[in-house]
Design a protein around this motif. Sequence first.
Motif, PDB file in Angstrom:
ATOM      1  N   ALA A 261     -78.513 -12.801  50.036  1.00 61.00           N
ATOM      2  CA  ALA A 261     -78.252 -11.777  49.009  1.00 61.00           C
ATOM      3  C   ALA A 261     -78.769 -12.272  47.670  1.00 61.00           C
ATOM      4  O   ALA A 261     -78.073 -12.257  46.653  1.00 61.00           O
ATOM      5  N   ALA A 262     -80.035 -12.687  47.665  1.00 59.59           N
ATOM      6  CA  ALA A 262     -80.613 -13.312  46.469  1.00 59.59           C
ATOM      7  C   ALA A 262     -80.610 -12.372  45.273  1.00 59.59           C
ATOM      8  O   ALA A 262     -80.436 -12.810  44.127  1.00 59.59           O
ATOM      9  N   ASP A 263     -80.802 -11.057  45.515  1.00 62.52           N
ATOM     10  CA  ASP A 263     -80.829 -10.110  44.396  1.00 62.52           C
ATOM     11  C   ASP A 263     -79.474 -10.047  43.703  1.00 62.52           C
ATOM     12  O   ASP A 263     -79.398  -9.994  42.463  1.00 62.52           O
ATOM     13  N   VAL A 264     -78.398 -10.037  44.490  1.00 72.91           N
ATOM     14  CA  VAL A 264     -77.056 -10.005  43.912  1.00 72.91           C
ATOM     15  C   VAL A 264     -76.772 -11.318  43.175  1.00 72.91           C
ATOM     16  O   VAL A 264     -76.199 -11.316  42.076  1.00 72.91           O
ATOM     17  N   ALA A 265     -77.185 -12.427  43.788  1.00 73.35           N
ATOM     18  CA  ALA A 265     -76.950 -13.728  43.167  1.00 73.35           C
ATOM     19  C   ALA A 265     -77.658 -13.830  41.818  1.00 73.35           C
ATOM     20  O   ALA A 265     -77.090 -14.332  40.831  1.00 73.35           O
ATOM     21  N   GLU A 266     -78.883 -13.317  41.738  1.00 70.07           N
ATOM     22  CA  GLU A 266     -79.634 -13.383  40.487  1.00 70.07           C
ATOM     23  C   GLU A 266     -78.967 -12.551  39.404  1.00 70.07           C
ATOM     24  O   GLU A 266     -78.853 -12.990  38.241  1.00 70.07           O
ATOM     25  N   LEU A 267     -78.515 -11.350  39.760  1.00 71.66           N
ATOM     26  CA  LEU A 267     -77.839 -10.502  38.779  1.00 71.66           C
ATOM     27  C   LEU A 267     -76.536 -11.140  38.298  1.00 71.66           C
ATOM     28  O   LEU A 267     -76.203 -11.095  37.108  1.00 71.66           O
ATOM     29  N   GLU A 268     -75.798 -11.734  39.227  1.00 75.17           N
ATOM     30  CA  GLU A 268     -74.535 -12.373  38.860  1.00 75.17           C
ATOM     31  C   GLU A 268     -74.776 -13.528  37.892  1.00 75.17           C
ATOM     32  O   GLU A 268     -74.050 -13.687  36.897  1.00 75.17           O
ATOM     33  N   ARG A 269     -75.797 -14.322  38.143  1.00 78.79           N
ATOM     34  CA  ARG A 269     -76.096 -15.445  37.262  1.00 78.79           C
ATOM     35  C   ARG A 269     -76.572 -14.987  35.894  1.00 78.79           C
ATOM     36  O   ARG A 269     -76.453 -15.710  34.905  1.00 78.79           O
ATOM     37  N   ASP A 270     -77.104 -13.768  35.837  1.00 76.44           N
ATOM     38  CA  ASP A 270     -77.516 -13.189  34.560  1.00 76.44           C
ATOM     39  C   ASP A 270     -76.365 -12.469  33.872  1.00 76.44           C
ATOM     40  O   ASP A 270     -76.550 -11.861  32.807  1.00 76.44           O
ATOM     41  N   GLY A 271     -75.182 -12.506  34.494  1.00 74.59           N
ATOM     42  CA  GLY A 271     -74.015 -11.889  33.894  1.00 74.59           C
ATOM     43  C   GLY A 271     -73.815 -10.424  34.238  1.00 74.59           C
ATOM     44  O   GLY A 271     -73.001  -9.748  33.617  1.00 74.59           O
ATOM     45  N   THR A 272     -74.538  -9.949  35.228  1.00 72.89           N
ATOM     46  CA  THR A 272     -74.416  -8.550  35.636  1.00 72.89           C
ATOM     47  C   THR A 272     -73.742  -8.470  36.998  1.00 72.89           C
ATOM     48  O   THR A 272     -74.243  -9.016  37.981  1.00 72.89           O
TER      49      THR A 272
END
Length: 356
Positions: A261-272
Motif C-alpha cells: 500500500a505504498a500510495d497510502v504510506a506516502e500520503l500518510e508520511r506527507d501528513g495526509t
Amino acid sequence: MATIDPRATPQFRDAQAAMFDNLASVPLSIFSYNLDPTDVVSVPTGVFPAEELWAPEVQLNYALAGVDRDPTSKPMGYLFSRHGTQWFLASDTLTSRNTWRGPWDFGPVTTIKTKSGVVLAHPGDAALAKRIGDELDSDVKAVSAVWDQPWSREVAVLVPSSTDELKAFVGPEFAVDSIAAVAVADRVDNAGHTAIGQRVVLNPDNADKMPEASLKVVLRHEMTHIAARGYTVDGTPMWMLEGFANYVGYRDSGISMDVGAADVAELERDGTVPTDLPANGDFAASGDKINLAYDEAWTLTSFIADTFGQHALVTLYLRVAGGDPKADLGQQLHDVLGVDKAGLVAGWQDYLRRKF
C-alpha cells in the motif's frame, strides 16, 4: 462434421473441426445443447443459400469436471439450413443472436488439474499455467482459512491467449489492458449462497510479469470473490468488497503493508490521511486514483481485522455485503464492531499513523 452444411464457409467448417479437436483435452462432465423452437429470430432472405433457414434460441450447457457442481449456460447464435429433408448447421454469426466463445474456440487447450481445481490455457502460456497450477491448492486453502462460510473450494482458472479471448470471458465493460485478473460468474443465487459458472480469468500479459508473491496475491484476491460471491449482493460498497479480497490476498503473502500500500504510506508520511471511507466511484477511476482506492480499502479492512479480530471482519462482510445495500452502514458497524462510521474512520487514521 456430417451435420455442418456443405455450403458453409471454409472458415466456419475449419473452426468447427478445430473446436471439437480442442475439446478433447478439456475435462468436461456435461456438454449439451438446449433448443427452444418457440423462440425464433428472423433471418434475411438470401443470407445463406438453402431451401429454408431457421434460427431458434440455442443454449450450450457445459460443466467442468471437478469444479462445476451444476452446468452453466451460454448463448449460441446458430443458424440451421435445410436442403431437401436434411437439416444442417450453417453458421454461428449470421443471426442477430450472439455466440459465446469458450477456450476451445481460440486454439488447442492445455489442462492442469489439481485437488482444488483446474487451469485451462493454451500451449503458448504453458509456463504461466504451471505456475498457477502450483499455487492453486495452497491458495484455495489460504482463502478458506479466512472465509469460514460454505463454498465449493474448487476453482477454474482461465488463461486466455489474446485480447479477443479475454474480452469473450470477462465482457466488454472491463478495461482488459489494465487488469491482472478478474473473477466472473454467470448466475448468482444469494438466497442459496451459490453461484454458477464462476471463473478466475487472468490477463497473461500482466500476470506473466508478476513475481511469485504478487501472483499469489492476485489469485487469492480473485478466489475470495468466488468464495464470497453467493453471499454478496449487488450494490455492496466497493471498499468492503475489494478491501476484504485484498485482505485475504495479502495475508501471509510476505508483502508488507508499506510496500503493498505504498500510495497510502506516502500520503500518510506527507501528513495526509483519509477522512472518509473509499467511495465507489474511486474504484472505477483510472491510474493513481484507483490504485489508491484499493490500497486504502486493504488498509481499512486490515485495521478492522487487527483491531476487532478476523472473525469480526468476516461477520461485517456478511452483514454489509449480504444485506440490504440501502441499510444504514453506521448501524451495521455499531452492531458488529461497536463503533459508528466516524469512530471507524478515526481508528483507521490512527492505525495508519502507527503503521507508517
